[in-house]
Motif scaffolding. Sequence first.
Motif, PDB file in Angstrom:
ATOM      1  N   LEU A 247      -3.797   3.744  -8.702  1.00  0.00           N
ATOM      2  CA  LEU A 247      -2.579   4.064  -7.965  1.00  0.00           C
ATOM      3  C   LEU A 247      -1.695   2.826  -7.855  1.00  0.00           C
ATOM      4  CD1 LEU A 247      -4.693   6.276  -7.076  1.00  0.00           C
ATOM      5  CD2 LEU A 247      -3.446   6.401  -4.926  1.00  0.00           C
ATOM      6  N   ASP A 248      -0.417   3.031  -8.069  1.00  0.00           N
ATOM      7  CA  ASP A 248       0.558   1.949  -7.925  1.00  0.00           C
ATOM      8  C   ASP A 248       1.632   2.402  -6.940  1.00  0.00           C
ATOM      9  OD1 ASP A 248       1.708  -0.486  -8.316  1.00  0.00           O
ATOM     10  OD2 ASP A 248       2.651   0.014 -10.222  1.00  0.00           O
ATOM     11  N   ASN A 249       2.324   1.423  -6.364  1.00  0.00           N
ATOM     12  CA  ASN A 249       3.295   1.708  -5.298  1.00  0.00           C
ATOM     13  C   ASN A 249       2.631   2.414  -4.122  1.00  0.00           C
ATOM     14  OD1 ASN A 249       5.636   0.514  -6.207  1.00  0.00           O
ATOM     15  ND2 ASN A 249       6.321   2.319  -7.333  1.00  0.00           N
ATOM     16  N   PHE A 250       1.379   2.071  -3.895  1.00  0.00           N
ATOM     17  CA  PHE A 250       0.658   2.664  -2.775  1.00  0.00           C
ATOM     18  C   PHE A 250       1.420   2.414  -1.477  1.00  0.00           C
ATOM     19  CE2 PHE A 250      -2.636   2.252   0.569  1.00  0.00           C
ATOM     20  CZ  PHE A 250      -3.100   3.555   0.532  1.00  0.00           C
ATOM     21  N   ILE A 251       1.538   3.449  -0.646  1.00  0.00           N
ATOM     22  CA  ILE A 251       2.314   3.355   0.590  1.00  0.00           C
ATOM     23  C   ILE A 251       1.430   2.864   1.726  1.00  0.00           C
ATOM     24  CG2 ILE A 251       3.635   4.682   2.286  1.00  0.00           C
ATOM     25  CD1 ILE A 251       4.429   6.544  -0.017  1.00  0.00           C
ATOM     26  N   TYR A 252       1.890   1.861   2.434  1.00  0.00           N
ATOM     27  CA  TYR A 252       1.140   1.314   3.559  1.00  0.00           C
ATOM     28  C   TYR A 252       2.114   0.871   4.642  1.00  0.00           C
ATOM     29  CZ  TYR A 252       2.536  -3.344   2.007  1.00  0.00           C
ATOM     30  OH  TYR A 252       3.271  -4.459   1.666  1.00  0.00           O
ATOM     31  N   ARG A 253       1.602   0.683   5.829  1.00  0.00           N
ATOM     32  CA  ARG A 253       2.423   0.247   6.966  1.00  0.00           C
ATOM     33  C   ARG A 253       2.466  -1.279   6.983  1.00  0.00           C
ATOM     34  NH1 ARG A 253       5.350   3.910   9.839  1.00  0.00           N
ATOM     35  NH2 ARG A 253       4.732   3.146  11.882  1.00  0.00           N
ATOM     36  N   ARG A 254       3.666  -1.827   6.994  1.00  0.00           N
ATOM     37  CA  ARG A 254       3.838  -3.275   6.957  1.00  0.00           C
ATOM     38  C   ARG A 254       4.681  -3.722   8.148  1.00  0.00           C
ATOM     39  NH1 ARG A 254       3.901  -7.561   3.194  1.00  0.00           N
ATOM     40  NH2 ARG A 254       5.487  -9.138   3.626  1.00  0.00           N
ATOM     41  N   THR A 255       4.293  -4.829   8.734  1.00  0.00           N
ATOM     42  CA  THR A 255       5.067  -5.415   9.828  1.00  0.00           C
ATOM     43  C   THR A 255       5.829  -6.635   9.305  1.00  0.00           C
ATOM     44  OG1 THR A 255       3.475  -4.685  11.488  1.00  0.00           O
ATOM     45  CG2 THR A 255       4.956  -6.461  12.105  1.00  0.00           C
ATOM     46  N   ILE A 256       7.136  -6.645   9.532  1.00  0.00           N
ATOM     47  CA  ILE A 256       7.992  -7.764   9.142  1.00  0.00           C
ATOM     48  C   ILE A 256       8.326  -8.530  10.423  1.00  0.00           C
ATOM     49  CG2 ILE A 256      10.120  -8.433   7.954  1.00  0.00           C
ATOM     50  CD1 ILE A 256      10.126  -5.577   6.754  1.00  0.00           C
ATOM     51  N   PHE A 257       7.784  -9.711  10.555  1.00  0.00           N
ATOM     52  CA  PHE A 257       7.912 -10.482  11.788  1.00  0.00           C
ATOM     53  C   PHE A 257       9.273 -11.172  11.867  1.00  0.00           C
ATOM     54  CE2 PHE A 257       3.388 -10.282  10.737  1.00  0.00           C
ATOM     55  CZ  PHE A 257       2.855  -9.811  11.929  1.00  0.00           C
ATOM     56  N   ASN A 258       9.855 -11.160  13.083  1.00  0.00           N
ATOM     57  CA  ASN A 258      11.109 -11.864  13.352  1.00  0.00           C
ATOM     58  C   ASN A 258      12.198 -11.532  12.336  1.00  0.00           C
ATOM     59  OD1 ASN A 258      10.361 -13.308  15.736  1.00  0.00           O
ATOM     60  ND2 ASN A 258       9.096 -14.615  14.427  1.00  0.00           N
ATOM     61  N   SER A 259      12.305 -10.246  12.021  1.00  0.00           N
ATOM     62  CA  SER A 259      13.308  -9.792  11.051  1.00  0.00           C
ATOM     63  C   SER A 259      14.619  -9.487  11.767  1.00  0.00           C
ATOM     64  CB  SER A 259      12.807  -8.541  10.344  1.00  0.00           C
ATOM     65  OG  SER A 259      13.833  -7.935   9.583  1.00  0.00           O
TER      66      SER A 259
ATOM     67  N   ILE B 116      -1.538  13.789  -7.470  1.00  0.00           N
ATOM     68  CA  ILE B 116      -2.487  12.772  -7.924  1.00  0.00           C
ATOM     69  C   ILE B 116      -3.924  13.246  -7.711  1.00  0.00           C
ATOM     70  CG2 ILE B 116      -3.330  10.423  -7.517  1.00  0.00           C
ATOM     71  CD1 ILE B 116      -0.487   9.610  -6.861  1.00  0.00           C
ATOM     72  N   GLY B 117      -4.184  13.832  -6.550  1.00  0.00           N
ATOM     73  CA  GLY B 117      -5.525  14.349  -6.300  1.00  0.00           C
ATOM     74  C   GLY B 117      -5.830  15.555  -7.151  1.00  0.00           C
ATOM     75  N   GLY B 118      -4.878  16.458  -7.277  1.00  0.00           N
ATOM     76  CA  GLY B 118      -5.043  17.675  -8.055  1.00  0.00           C
ATOM     77  C   GLY B 118      -4.087  18.735  -7.560  1.00  0.00           C
ATOM     78  N   SER B 119      -4.201  19.912  -8.142  1.00  0.00           N
ATOM     79  CA  SER B 119      -3.304  21.008  -7.821  1.00  0.00           C
ATOM     80  C   SER B 119      -4.118  22.246  -7.470  1.00  0.00           C
ATOM     81  CB  SER B 119      -2.388  21.306  -9.013  1.00  0.00           C
ATOM     82  OG  SER B 119      -1.529  22.382  -8.730  1.00  0.00           O
TER      83      SER B 119
ATOM     84  N   VAL C 190       4.144   7.358  -4.771  1.00  0.00           N
ATOM     85  CA  VAL C 190       2.966   6.700  -5.337  1.00  0.00           C
ATOM     86  C   VAL C 190       2.769   7.255  -6.745  1.00  0.00           C
ATOM     87  CG1 VAL C 190       0.514   6.258  -5.061  1.00  0.00           C
ATOM     88  CG2 VAL C 190       1.962   6.554  -3.043  1.00  0.00           C
ATOM     89  N   LYS C 191       2.492   6.393  -7.700  1.00  0.00           N
ATOM     90  CA  LYS C 191       2.228   6.858  -9.056  1.00  0.00           C
ATOM     91  C   LYS C 191       0.801   6.484  -9.445  1.00  0.00           C
ATOM     92  CE  LYS C 191       4.658   2.777 -10.872  1.00  0.00           C
ATOM     93  NZ  LYS C 191       5.776   2.327 -11.741  1.00  0.00           N
ATOM     94  N   ALA C 192       0.247   7.240 -10.390  1.00  0.00           N
ATOM     95  CA  ALA C 192      -1.167   7.044 -10.709  1.00  0.00           C
ATOM     96  C   ALA C 192      -1.436   7.347 -12.172  1.00  0.00           C
ATOM     97  CB  ALA C 192      -2.036   7.931  -9.830  1.00  0.00           C
ATOM     98  N   LEU C 193      -2.318   6.546 -12.752  1.00  0.00           N
ATOM     99  CA  LEU C 193      -2.885   6.805 -14.070  1.00  0.00           C
ATOM    100  C   LEU C 193      -4.303   7.313 -13.848  1.00  0.00           C
ATOM    101  CD1 LEU C 193      -2.489   6.633 -17.150  1.00  0.00           C
ATOM    102  CD2 LEU C 193      -3.362   4.277 -17.041  1.00  0.00           C
ATOM    103  N   ASN C 194      -4.615   8.500 -14.406  1.00  0.00           N
ATOM    104  CA  ASN C 194      -5.868   9.182 -14.107  1.00  0.00           C
ATOM    105  C   ASN C 194      -6.710   9.339 -15.368  1.00  0.00           C
ATOM    106  OD1 ASN C 194      -4.750  10.139 -11.345  1.00  0.00           O
ATOM    107  ND2 ASN C 194      -3.318  11.026 -12.815  1.00  0.00           N
ATOM    108  N   TYR C 195      -7.996   9.003 -15.262  1.00  0.00           N
ATOM    109  CA  TYR C 195      -8.947   9.165 -16.361  1.00  0.00           C
ATOM    110  C   TYR C 195     -10.052  10.130 -15.907  1.00  0.00           C
ATOM    111  CZ  TYR C 195      -6.793   4.801 -18.020  1.00  0.00           C
ATOM    112  OH  TYR C 195      -5.912   3.831 -18.426  1.00  0.00           O
TER     113      TYR C 195
END
Length: 902
Positions: free
Chosen positions: A706-718, A227-230, A678-683
């Motif tokens: 960017l879509d499906n961006f990855i982040y840390r999530r807390t699921i309470f009382n799971s 996504i950033g480049g190669s 993560v997927k991305a549409l780039n212009y």
Amino acid sequence: MELKKLLIFFILMCGSGIAMAQRGIIKGKISGQQNEPLAGATLLVNGTTSSTAADLNGDYQFYVNPGNLNLTVRYLGYRDTTINVSLTAGQLKIINITLKSRQAALEGVVVTGYTQGQAKALNQQKNADNIKNIIAADQIGKFPDPNAAEALQRVPGVTIERDQGEGRYVSLRGLAPQFTNTSVNGEQIPSPEADVRYVALDAIPSDQLASIEVSKALTPDMDGDAIGGSINLITRSAQSKKPTISGTLGGGYNNLMRKGNVQGQLQYGQRFGDKEQFGLLLNSNYYQNNLGSDGIERAINDNELETRDYELTRTRLGLSSALDYRFNNHHEVYFRTLYSRFTDREWRRRYVFKPSDEEIEKLTKDRFEAQSVLSLNAGAKHTFKSFLLDYEGQYSYAEQNTPYDNEAAFIAGIPSVLNYADTRYPSISTDEDYKNNSLYSFDELGMGNTIAKDKNLTAKVNVSVPYKINSSDGLIKFGGKVRSKNKSYSITQNTFENLGGVPNLNQFAGSPVKDKFMGGRYDLGNPLDISSLMRYFNANPSQFELQIADKAADEALESFEASEDVYAGYLMGRQQIKKLMILGGVRYERTKVSYSSKDVIIAANGDLEAIRPVTGSSVYDFVLPQLHLKYELDKFSNLRAAVTYSYARPNFSEIIPSQEINREDRVATIGNANLKPVKALNYDLMAEHYFGSVGIASAGLFYKKLDNFIYRRTIFNSPYPTTGTPIIPRIDITQSQNGNDADVLGAEIALQRRLSFIPFLDDFSVYLNYTYTHSKARIQSREANEGNANVTEEIRLPGQASHVGNASVAYEGKKFSARLSLNFNGSYLSELGGTKDEDIFIKNRMQLDATAGYAVNNRFRLFVEALNLTNQPLQAYQGNSTQYIQREFYSYWMRFGVKFNL
């Protein structure tokens, strides 16, 4: 239906290409007067759109209609050359072309000095189909950059993360390193590090490279996971029948450590045979660097302060070779190798002041780590009457081996008071002399070793079919690739505590390493000599107790095995319509992944409850359309636009399914084997103007969604596990997840030019670039709770610096040359905290470097390089920019020696 239309179009284009089988082929080599290859030189048929560009070796070839042809060859810094050629149908004609410098009177100085390195890079960049930056070996040598990461910091839009003052990881356009892929000679190399995919480029010496390509917009024939480049690192190859031997011999000095370093490089290249059929190039280098740092670190929440003294010895060994054989003008084979080995011997000595516990810890760490990367590429290129065929197989292997990582800790019950009135240099006061080693009793000794392995096996094939529609040239290209990856990590960790009888620290004290620490503001006393303690441990093992549960948990949590298979195919077309080039196509990639690791469960009483094996797997597909436009305003100016689709795979640390379940604290951290990329549409938009005297002025805009961006999530009382029959009914689970989006918007400008248009400044040149980047990502709010778990907040992307730039002024005379270079990285978010006030940022940094050289004659050149002249530290802050939590200083270091070309 769309696929059917696409196949019909493809068949028609292939048929068109076959119908043109009676066209002729022109190929050859474009060189300068010193027989140096002119990479990127343009050759065009006047009156038509037929054109081509020379490759890195100066070689070119293209299909043209038969007849009497008028050809023009162009290369920045050289005079345009026109030649006449008579070509019959089906004929292959070899035409080697030599160009003359624009500045014939100074060609021995200008062409081999400033102009040559710039011209190679800029001519290739000008004629590229996509938006890219290229830096040639000669240009890299103008800066004091010993490794590939530091060479890349000079490119617009590139930031680097440093380790002990040296560049290590590379980020493109505001995105963290995991969004960029790295290749050697066009094929991805694996990462020697266990938990990531990206490669630490401090392991690759810059003088092993012929050039570096930074593609900022992908084409369908490139891997789509960027996504950033190669980044493509290109190794060197033999150019002429005349043997060439070149090298560097030098030494250096590190001011902080008061120690020297050594540097050596040697290269041999030659072509053999009456027609120069066989080429051989061998290149090697070695660099040993003694360095270190003085630093302090603060833990705000715990009210703790550390003083840290690092001493390191680093080596870089690089070996590369290139062999090629040209059977005739139609067929050639090649074999390329690159091997790099980076070693890091580290001693770390610390005091940890803990006022709340009324304790002070004194620790020493002794660790040796070796990273190695091996890349073997074998392939062939074939020129047939109506199409081009190339194929390649690659084996690459990366390893990080830490045969020992030993750290010992002693504790003294000494109260301390920390004062942060001066946030840059906090003051420390104690009731007793904290440097008195007899007050410190043994706490623990940790001994570990690890090994990470990553192996790629790759096969690929490409077919190019040229065609002509009326007077417009085109090309259909298609191909496929298969890559198999195997990655593993294993660890052995032993922690020993005192069973009784271990002497106090004064029995294991060593000698001070430095006269002054942090400019004399703090005193480290006599540090712990860990080798002395290790000898005592080996002689008295009965006095030490192994922590068996800790060993089992540590080893289970981190060890894993993973496999990944990638299958890819693409179809693309390139059409020249007068001054407009259109390149479009689509790439398909399928990835199959599987992982195995272990769960660790801590019981409610804090003891180890269980270790359970766990596996995971996933399959995902991507269809990646790409479109590029390039319009030639005139022979020196281009307008470019691109719309591309790309993605980035998760790091291994996020997807391996190892899990730590702490029932005592009711928290869990688990991997996510089902994590999506993560997927991305780039212009992209870019305008560029090249100067005939060698130079460029460019400006561009880019936007990434960017879509499906990855982040840390807390699921309470799971419940745990989150699917199936629960083992634990209620626990707070933290996990990397998909779901939110992010935006990156930026602009970049660049100027490289010799100041020959200003009187009295014709021997001076400038190198300037600046990139502004803005990002926004949506994550689960850190204020979320059990009753409001879905609330979100906006953050800037980790690793994204708003302002990045370079400024360099150079003087290039007949004998003497000099350059001052400034590199600036703006501040960026390094780590998300539990609250916004706990976010950790790396402060902006500006480094000044200098180089100078003197040409004794045409074969020998003396040089001197100085880095970090202004002693710029690494500085991290938490919450606000005055609340420092880390400051690390390196002082300056330098190198000097001789470069030769025999």
